[in-house]
Design an enzyme around this catalytic site. Sequence first.
Site, PDB file in Angstrom:
ATOM      1  CE  LYS A  13      -2.141  -1.037   3.571  1.00 66.48           C
ATOM      2  NZ  LYS A  13      -1.665  -2.617   4.459  1.00 66.48           N
ATOM      3  NE  ARG A  88      -3.605  -1.586  10.323  1.00 64.06           N
ATOM      4  CZ  ARG A  88      -3.142  -0.882   9.852  1.00 64.06           C
ATOM      5  NH1 ARG A  88      -3.377   0.302   8.864  1.00 64.06           N
ATOM      6  NH2 ARG A  88      -1.637  -1.069   9.357  1.00 64.06           N
ATOM      7  NE  ARG A 127       7.806  -2.641   5.554  1.00 63.25           N
ATOM      8  CZ  ARG A 127       6.520  -2.542   5.569  1.00 63.25           C
ATOM      9  NH1 ARG A 127       6.100  -1.559   4.986  1.00 63.25           N
ATOM     10  NH2 ARG A 127       5.800  -2.592   6.405  1.00 63.25           N
ATOM     11  NE  ARG A 139       6.714  -0.540  10.124  1.00 60.41           N
ATOM     12  CZ  ARG A 139       5.308  -0.692   9.464  1.00 60.41           C
ATOM     13  NH1 ARG A 139       4.906  -0.168   8.376  1.00 60.41           N
ATOM     14  NH2 ARG A 139       4.555  -1.055  10.094  1.00 60.41           N
ATOM     15  NE  ARG A 150       2.446  -5.141  10.881  1.00 56.90           N
ATOM     16  CZ  ARG A 150       3.660  -5.256  10.898  1.00 56.90           C
ATOM     17  NH1 ARG A 150       4.848  -5.645  11.056  1.00 56.90           N
ATOM     18  NH2 ARG A 150       3.343  -4.109   9.166  1.00 56.90           N
TER      19      ARG A 150
HETATM   20  P1  ADP Z   1       1.093  -1.900   7.921  1.00 56.64           P
HETATM   21  O1  ADP Z   1       0.659  -1.587   7.145  1.00 56.64           O
HETATM   22  O2  ADP Z   1       2.483  -2.408   7.449  1.00 56.64           O
HETATM   23  O3  ADP Z   1       1.088  -2.791   9.367  1.00 56.64           O
HETATM   24  P2  ADP Z   1       1.111   0.709   8.957  1.00 56.64           P
HETATM   25  O4  ADP Z   1       1.841   1.433   8.776  1.00 56.64           O
HETATM   26  O5  ADP Z   1      -0.233   0.430   7.945  1.00 56.64           O
HETATM   27  O6  ADP Z   1       1.613  -1.165   9.441  1.00 56.64           O
HETATM   28  O7  ADP Z   1       0.440   0.828  10.042  1.00 56.64           O
HETATM   29  C1  ADP Z   1       1.255   0.547  12.033  1.00 56.64           C
HETATM   30  C2  ADP Z   1       0.823   0.277  13.021  1.00 56.64           C
HETATM   31  O8  ADP Z   1      -0.292   1.218  13.389  1.00 56.64           O
HETATM   32  C3  ADP Z   1      -0.742  -0.671  12.675  1.00 56.64           C
HETATM   33  O9  ADP Z   1       0.197  -2.256  13.233  1.00 56.64           O
HETATM   34  C4  ADP Z   1      -1.775   0.115  14.535  1.00 56.64           C
HETATM   35  O10 ADP Z   1      -0.444  -0.228  15.034  1.00 56.64           O
HETATM   36  C5  ADP Z   1      -1.033   1.239  14.161  1.00 56.64           C
HETATM   37  N1  ADP Z   1      -2.453   2.147  12.868  1.00 56.64           N
HETATM   38  C6  ADP Z   1      -1.552   2.656  11.781  1.00 56.64           C
HETATM   39  N2  ADP Z   1      -2.961   2.583  11.135  1.00 56.64           N
HETATM   40  C7  ADP Z   1      -4.677   2.485  12.035  1.00 56.64           C
HETATM   41  C8  ADP Z   1      -5.299   2.521  11.857  1.00 56.64           C
HETATM   42  N3  ADP Z   1      -6.055   3.143  11.098  1.00 56.64           N
HETATM   43  N4  ADP Z   1      -6.087   1.645  12.785  1.00 56.64           N
HETATM   44  C9  ADP Z   1      -5.508   0.855  14.538  1.00 56.64           C
HETATM   45  N5  ADP Z   1      -4.565   1.121  14.382  1.00 56.64           N
HETATM   46  C10 ADP Z   1      -3.692   1.350  13.365  1.00 56.64           C
END
Ligand code: ADP
Length: 195
Positions: A13, A88, A127, A139, A150
């Site tokens: 994404k 999400r 990554r 990360r 996740r």
């Molecule tokens: P990825 O899509 O690679 O899992 P992101 O960078 O989008 O990672 O998100 C990293 C973390 O940030 C998530 O695992 C969560 O803890 C938090 N997070 C990000 N966006 C949201 C969201 N919309 N709702 C709840 N938690 C979120």
Amino acid sequence: MRLILLGPPGAGKGTQAERLMKKHGIPQLSTGDMLRAAVKAGTPVGLKAKALMDAGSLVPDDVVVGIIADRLNEDDAHNGFILDGFPRTVAQAEALDKMLAQKDMALDGIVELKVDETALLARIEKRARETVAAGGTVRADDNAEAFKKRLQDYRAMTAPVSAYYASHGALKAVDGMAAIDSVSQAIDEALSAKA
Ligand code: ADP
């Protein structure tokens, strides 16, 4: 152009959002990036989010909805945006619908990147290796254990978001297993098919 990119962690994404941002001149609104910035800056939101994020757990809906509400009010979001990592949960999707309705804004596209689950952990590990090779910091949630959490949350909480948009007839699926350029092309096609 107002877009949402959906898909599991590691689906690509962020990579595609960056390309769309350049192509359309609209900002990428990544809740993950915004939360990581808040953690780094030690803000109250960051303090609340850090342990959850490190463990691969979701941050509470009200926290991320608040972040997005503020971000959508900024000038650069007026001409469009690409949401990456938000919504999400179905509750977040409903909150977004309300926010957009209040602003008289509609979404132009919701694109889901479809990727085999078996490929995702390998992508996350790649990554992490590339980050190390480039001298960056990996990360805290890019490891097998946090990834498992996740993915579990994705299945339980985020897959229903796709169903939510599909039931409104607005979801386009794109094969996220293809090469980066091909995925970009497929997204462009999915978006122009609507126009
Ligand atoms: P990825 O899509 O690679 O899992 P992101 O960078 O989008 O990672 O998100 C990293 C973390 O940030 C998530 O695992 C969560 O803890 C938090 N997070 C990000 N966006 C949201 C969201 N919309 N709702 C709840 N938690 C979120």
